[in-house]
Design a protein around this motif. Structure first.
Motif, PDB file in Angstrom:
ATOM      1  N   TRP A 116       0.828  -1.203   0.000  1.00 17.02           N
ATOM      2  CA  TRP A 116       0.000   0.000   0.000  1.00 17.02           C
ATOM      3  C   TRP A 116       0.868   1.261   0.000  1.00 17.02           C
ATOM      4  N   LEU A 117       1.924   1.279   0.812  1.00 21.15           N
ATOM      5  CA  LEU A 117       2.793   2.453   0.894  1.00 21.15           C
ATOM      6  C   LEU A 117       3.445   2.743  -0.452  1.00 21.15           C
ATOM      7  N   ASP A 118       3.905   1.718  -1.143  1.00 20.89           N
ATOM      8  CA  ASP A 118       4.479   1.916  -2.472  1.00 20.89           C
ATOM      9  C   ASP A 118       3.460   2.546  -3.408  1.00 20.89           C
ATOM     10  N   ASN A 119       2.238   2.032  -3.393  1.00 23.15           N
ATOM     11  CA  ASN A 119       1.191   2.587  -4.250  1.00 23.15           C
ATOM     12  C   ASN A 119       0.844   4.019  -3.859  1.00 23.15           C
ATOM     13  N   TRP A 120       0.794   4.293  -2.562  1.00 25.09           N
ATOM     14  CA  TRP A 120       0.488   5.632  -2.080  1.00 25.09           C
ATOM     15  C   TRP A 120       1.589   6.617  -2.493  1.00 25.09           C
ATOM     16  N   LEU A 121       2.846   6.197  -2.346  1.00 23.96           N
ATOM     17  CA  LEU A 121       3.963   7.060  -2.750  1.00 23.96           C
ATOM     18  C   LEU A 121       3.935   7.328  -4.255  1.00 23.96           C
ATOM     19  N   ARG A 122       3.629   6.307  -5.045  1.00 26.01           N
ATOM     20  CA  ARG A 122       3.537   6.491  -6.492  1.00 26.01           C
ATOM     21  C   ARG A 122       2.419   7.482  -6.848  1.00 26.01           C
ATOM     22  N   TRP A 123       1.315   7.401  -6.111  1.00 31.53           N
ATOM     23  CA  TRP A 123       0.201   8.324  -6.327  1.00 31.53           C
ATOM     24  C   TRP A 123       0.604   9.748  -5.969  1.00 31.53           C
ATOM     25  N   LYS A 124       1.213   9.923  -4.804  1.00 31.70           N
ATOM     26  CA  LYS A 124       1.559  11.266  -4.329  1.00 31.70           C
ATOM     27  C   LYS A 124       2.761  11.867  -5.070  1.00 31.70           C
ATOM     28  N   LEU A 125       3.781  11.078  -5.343  1.00 29.19           N
ATOM     29  CA  LEU A 125       5.015  11.596  -5.934  1.00 29.19           C
ATOM     30  C   LEU A 125       5.002  11.634  -7.459  1.00 29.19           C
ATOM     31  N   PHE A 126       4.329  10.659  -8.076  1.00 29.26           N
ATOM     32  CA  PHE A 126       4.426  10.511  -9.526  1.00 29.26           C
ATOM     33  C   PHE A 126       3.080  10.587 -10.224  1.00 29.26           C
ATOM     34  N   ASP A 127       2.041  10.987  -9.487  1.00 30.30           N
ATOM     35  CA  ASP A 127       0.703  11.165 -10.035  1.00 30.30           C
ATOM     36  C   ASP A 127       0.174   9.899 -10.717  1.00 30.30           C
ATOM     37  N   GLU A 128       0.483   8.763 -10.116  1.00 32.08           N
ATOM     38  CA  GLU A 128      -0.052   7.501 -10.623  1.00 32.08           C
ATOM     39  C   GLU A 128      -1.415   7.248  -9.990  1.00 32.08           C
ATOM     40  N   GLU A 129      -1.983   6.105 -10.264  1.00 33.76           N
ATOM     41  CA  GLU A 129      -3.323   5.755  -9.803  1.00 33.76           C
ATOM     42  C   GLU A 129      -3.416   5.776  -8.278  1.00 33.76           C
ATOM     43  N   LYS A 130      -4.540   6.309  -7.781  1.00 33.05           N
ATOM     44  CA  LYS A 130      -4.784   6.353  -6.343  1.00 33.05           C
ATOM     45  C   LYS A 130      -4.892   4.919  -5.810  1.00 33.05           C
ATOM     46  N   PRO A 131      -4.234   4.638  -4.680  1.00 34.18           N
ATOM     47  CA  PRO A 131      -4.265   3.265  -4.162  1.00 34.18           C
ATOM     48  C   PRO A 131      -5.594   2.916  -3.503  1.00 34.18           C
ATOM     49  N   TYR A 132      -5.807   1.622  -3.356  1.00 37.36           N
ATOM     50  CA  TYR A 132      -6.954   1.151  -2.580  1.00 37.36           C
ATOM     51  C   TYR A 132      -6.748   1.550  -1.133  1.00 37.36           C
ATOM     52  N   HIS A 133      -7.831   1.593  -0.392  1.00 33.77           N
ATOM     53  CA  HIS A 133      -7.759   1.899   1.035  1.00 33.77           C
ATOM     54  C   HIS A 133      -6.984   0.773   1.727  1.00 33.77           C
ATOM     55  N   LEU A 134      -6.161   1.141   2.696  1.00 31.62           N
ATOM     56  CA  LEU A 134      -5.316   0.170   3.392  1.00 31.62           C
ATOM     57  C   LEU A 134      -6.133  -0.953   4.023  1.00 31.62           C
ATOM     58  N   LEU A 135      -7.243  -0.631   4.650  1.00 28.74           N
ATOM     59  CA  LEU A 135      -8.056  -1.671   5.286  1.00 28.74           C
ATOM     60  C   LEU A 135      -8.633  -2.649   4.268  1.00 28.74           C
ATOM     61  N   SER A 136      -8.926  -2.171   3.060  1.00 25.72           N
ATOM     62  CA  SER A 136      -9.446  -3.089   2.041  1.00 25.72           C
ATOM     63  C   SER A 136      -8.367  -4.070   1.593  1.00 25.72           C
ATOM     64  N   ILE A 137      -7.123  -3.654   1.633  1.00 24.16           N
ATOM     65  CA  ILE A 137      -6.024  -4.558   1.281  1.00 24.16           C
ATOM     66  C   ILE A 137      -5.931  -5.687   2.315  1.00 24.16           C
ATOM     67  N   TYR A 138      -6.000  -5.317   3.596  1.00 24.94           N
ATOM     68  CA  TYR A 138      -5.967  -6.360   4.635  1.00 24.94           C
ATOM     69  C   TYR A 138      -7.209  -7.245   4.573  1.00 24.94           C
ATOM     70  N   HIS A 139      -8.349  -6.668   4.274  1.00 27.57           N
ATOM     71  CA  HIS A 139      -9.568  -7.457   4.121  1.00 27.57           C
ATOM     72  C   HIS A 139      -9.398  -8.476   2.999  1.00 27.57           C
ATOM     73  N   ASP A 140      -8.880  -8.021   1.866  1.00 32.22           N
ATOM     74  CA  ASP A 140      -8.673  -8.931   0.738  1.00 32.22           C
ATOM     75  C   ASP A 140      -7.659 -10.018   1.069  1.00 32.22           C
ATOM     76  N   LEU A 141      -6.650  -9.681   1.849  1.00 31.88           N
ATOM     77  CA  LEU A 141      -5.662 -10.683   2.253  1.00 31.88           C
ATOM     78  C   LEU A 141      -6.314 -11.739   3.152  1.00 31.88           C
ATOM     79  N   LEU A 142      -7.076 -11.295   4.127  1.00 34.21           N
ATOM     80  CA  LEU A 142      -7.680 -12.230   5.082  1.00 34.21           C
ATOM     81  C   LEU A 142      -8.760 -13.096   4.442  1.00 34.21           C
ATOM     82  N   THR A 143      -9.425 -12.579   3.407  1.00 33.65           N
ATOM     83  CA  THR A 143     -10.471 -13.355   2.737  1.00 33.65           C
ATOM     84  C   THR A 143      -9.949 -14.035   1.470  1.00 33.65           C
ATOM     85  N   LEU A 144      -8.659 -13.887   1.208  1.00 34.59           N
ATOM     86  CA  LEU A 144      -7.986 -14.489   0.040  1.00 34.59           C
ATOM     87  C   LEU A 144      -8.622 -14.064  -1.288  1.00 34.59           C
ATOM     88  N   LYS A 145      -9.044 -12.809  -1.362  1.00 36.60           N
ATOM     89  CA  LYS A 145      -9.620 -12.273  -2.604  1.00 36.60           C
ATOM     90  C   LYS A 145      -8.530 -11.860  -3.553  1.00 36.60           C
TER      91      LYS A 145
END
Length: 145
Positions: A116-145
């Motif tokens: 998430w931090l890499d994606n957030w830094l890319r968004w803020k520093l290099f105007d790349e795609e906005k990252p998913y919310h951090l909690l959704s990443i953990y949710h997807d990990l725990l539910t194996l999505k």
């Protein structure tokens, strides 16, 4: 390459700081070891045409990357160069004192934050795609999505 170096430095500083708080001290080479791990992990979702991985797959691959880098850098820095930065010899289930199962498992909950931090830094520093919310990443990990 410039983005890789910038992100590697920032991720390395994050790791360097985290390790300093966790252990009470660290070594400057951990800036580079942590930065390399962070920058490589960040590449896993940067080329969706090649790597369209789910978060659990990114976490598993990242975990293996970290363990290989930690073991390799440990053999180089601690064993061959004798720097003595870390030694897990007294820990159960260690490999040459350079990695051990307990600390290896601790990487698993940290990796999604690094992604998430890499994606957030890319968004803020290099105007790349906005990252998913951090909690959704953990949710997807725990539910194996």
């Amino acid at each position: 390459m410039k983005r890789f170096l910038i992100l590697g430095f920032i991720m390395g500083m994050c790791y360097f700081t985290l390790e300093g708080f966790w252990r009470g001290w660290t070594n400057i080479v951990m800036l580079f070891v942590g930065g390399l791990c962070g920058a490589l992990i960040g590449l896993l979702d940067e080329y969706p045409q090649y790597f369209n991985l789910k978060i659990w797959q990114q976490t598993l691959i990242s975990w293996l990357v970290i363990l290989v880098i930690e073991y390799s850098s440990g053999m180089l820095l601690n064993v061959w160069l004798g720097m003595g930065i870390w030694d897990y010899s007294a820990m159960p289930l260690n490999l040459n004192g350079q990695i051990c199962l307990i600390y290896a498992i601790l990487w698993v909950p940290l990796i999604p934050f690094g992604i998430w931090l890499d994606n957030w830094l890319r968004w803020k520093l290099f105007d790349e795609e906005k990252p998913y919310h951090l909690l959704s990443i953990y949710h997807d990990l725990l539910t194996l999505k």
